[in-house]
Design an enzyme around this catalytic site. Structure first.
Site, short mmCIF file in Angstrom:
data_model
loop_
_atom_site.label_atom_id
_atom_site.label_comp_id
_atom_site.label_asym_id
_atom_site.label_seq_id
_atom_site.Cartn_x
_atom_site.Cartn_y
_atom_site.Cartn_z
N ASN A 173 0.32 5.93 -7.40
CA ASN A 173 -0.56 5.36 -6.38
C ASN A 173 0.27 5.18 -5.13
O ASN A 173 1.04 4.24 -5.02
CB ASN A 173 -1.11 4.01 -6.88
CG ASN A 173 -1.91 3.30 -5.81
OD1 ASN A 173 -2.30 3.90 -4.80
ND2 ASN A 173 -2.15 2.01 -6.00
N LYS A 179 -0.71 4.45 -2.18
CA LYS A 179 -1.25 3.47 -1.23
C LYS A 179 -1.26 4.09 0.17
O LYS A 179 -1.47 5.30 0.29
CB LYS A 179 -0.43 2.18 -1.30
CG LYS A 179 -0.27 1.70 -2.76
CD LYS A 179 0.30 0.34 -2.90
CE LYS A 179 0.40 -0.01 -4.38
NZ LYS A 179 0.79 -1.36 -4.63
N HIS A 232 -8.76 -1.57 -7.23
CA HIS A 232 -7.37 -2.01 -7.12
C HIS A 232 -7.35 -3.40 -6.49
O HIS A 232 -8.16 -3.70 -5.60
CB HIS A 232 -6.57 -1.02 -6.27
CG HIS A 232 -5.10 -1.28 -6.31
ND1 HIS A 232 -4.52 -2.28 -5.58
CD2 HIS A 232 -4.11 -0.71 -7.03
CE1 HIS A 232 -3.21 -2.31 -5.84
NE2 HIS A 232 -2.94 -1.36 -6.72
N GLU A 272 -5.54 -4.69 -4.32
CA GLU A 272 -5.39 -4.71 -2.85
C GLU A 272 -6.75 -4.48 -2.17
O GLU A 272 -7.01 -5.02 -1.10
CB GLU A 272 -4.35 -3.66 -2.41
CG GLU A 272 -2.94 -4.15 -2.75
CD GLU A 272 -1.92 -3.03 -2.95
OE1 GLU A 272 -2.20 -1.87 -2.62
OE2 GLU A 272 -0.83 -3.34 -3.47
N GLU A 291 -3.23 -4.54 -14.41
CA GLU A 291 -2.27 -4.75 -13.33
C GLU A 291 -2.27 -6.22 -12.92
O GLU A 291 -3.07 -6.63 -12.07
CB GLU A 291 -2.65 -3.90 -12.11
CG GLU A 291 -2.52 -2.43 -12.31
CD GLU A 291 -2.16 -1.72 -10.99
OE1 GLU A 291 -1.18 -0.99 -10.98
OE2 GLU A 291 -2.86 -1.94 -10.00
N GLY A 316 4.14 -4.94 -6.60
CA GLY A 316 5.01 -4.89 -5.41
C GLY A 316 5.98 -6.05 -5.29
O GLY A 316 6.56 -6.27 -4.23
N SER A 327 5.15 -3.21 -10.58
CA SER A 327 6.62 -3.11 -10.51
C SER A 327 7.22 -2.26 -11.63
O SER A 327 8.28 -2.58 -12.16
CB SER A 327 7.25 -4.52 -10.48
OG SER A 327 6.88 -5.19 -9.30
#
Ligand code: PGA
Length: 250
Positions: A9, A11, A95, A97, A167, A173, A213
């Site tokens: 991914n 991003k 996701h 985000e 996740e 991150g 991560s």
């Protein structure tokens, strides 16, 4: 036997030129993709170039999002039809985000999953708890609720085709990945829910990924877990050497 699935991914990273440079680097590092499926999800702008670059290679193309409608007055959105035209096979949906920064809801994710499956795009649905929820021991409650709302009204045939990604938001991150044991426990609960929604043998064929991560160092420890069938990789998928190492861990 579930085929392992490794998903990059990217991003909002990489211009087309940078993306193609990455792919040249990845092919240099890693000649074959054995015993697993590898999906790269670049920004929309690089999909066309990757459709060409991936031809005759075992790599598959994924998108990071899409709209549930096929066409219409939705400024800035991307239709599932546009993805199909570029031979996209997978699409990341929900996701964290997108949920955090763009207000995506479980109801919206539900509609997107339905639209994706109607177009034969395989949805990779992301679920996961916040740091507070994790600390309060409410991780599973959150994930269960997200899964149930996503599954609401979906047909059996559709559910079977879905891929799930656990996740935990606190692991994305941050460099602080979940322990493989925690990830396994959540993946097992997720599979149990799928067993209740479908049946045991079918749930056993479905793939559940871990993301948050993931690195070259910890990839293998997740892949060893019984209910973890692959990885959704953010930061570590931007370096061809590191990403090749993660594929190699399979
Ligand atoms: P990360 O991101 O690997 O950089 O933590 C994972 C993700 O957001 O899918």
């Amino acid at each position: 036997m579930r085929t392992k699935l490794i998903v990059a991914n990217w991003k909002m990273n990489f211009t087309i030129v940078e993306a193609l440079k990455f792919f040249a680097g990845l092919r240099h590092e890693f000649k074959g993709v054995a015993d697993c499926e590898v999906v790269v999800c670049p920004p929309f702008t690089a999909l066309y170039a990757f459709d060409e670059a991936f031809a005759e290679t075992p790599y598959k193309l994924g998108a990071q999002n899409m709209h549930w409608e096929e066409a219409g007055p939705f400024t800035g959105e991307v239709s599932p039809n546009f993805l199909k035209e570029l031979n996209v096979q997978y699409v990341i949906l929900g996701h964290s985000e997108r949920r955090t920064h763009f207000g995506e809801t479980d109801q919206g994710v539900n509609k997107k999953v339905d639209a994706a499956l109607q177009k034969d795009l395989i949805p990779i649905v992301c679920v996961g708890e916040t740091k507070e929820e994790y600390e309060q021991g409410a991780g599973w409650t959150k994930v269960e609720s997200q899964m149930k709302k996503t599954l609401d009204g979906q047909g059996r045939g559709a559910i079977e085709k879905m891929v799930w990604a656990y996740e935990p938001i606190w692991a994305i991150g941050t460099g602080k990945h979940a322990t493989p044991e925690h990830a396994q426990k959540m993946a097992e609960e997720m599979r149990n829910l799928l067993t209740r929604s479908l049946d045991g043998p079918t749930a056993q064929t479905m793939r559940i990924l871990y993301g948050g991560s993931v690195s070259g160092e910890n990839a293998e420890s997740f892949l060893h877990q019984r209910d973890i069938d692959g990885l959704l990789v953010g930061g570590a998928s931007l370096d061809p050497k590191v990403f090749a190492g993660i594929i190699g861990a399979v």
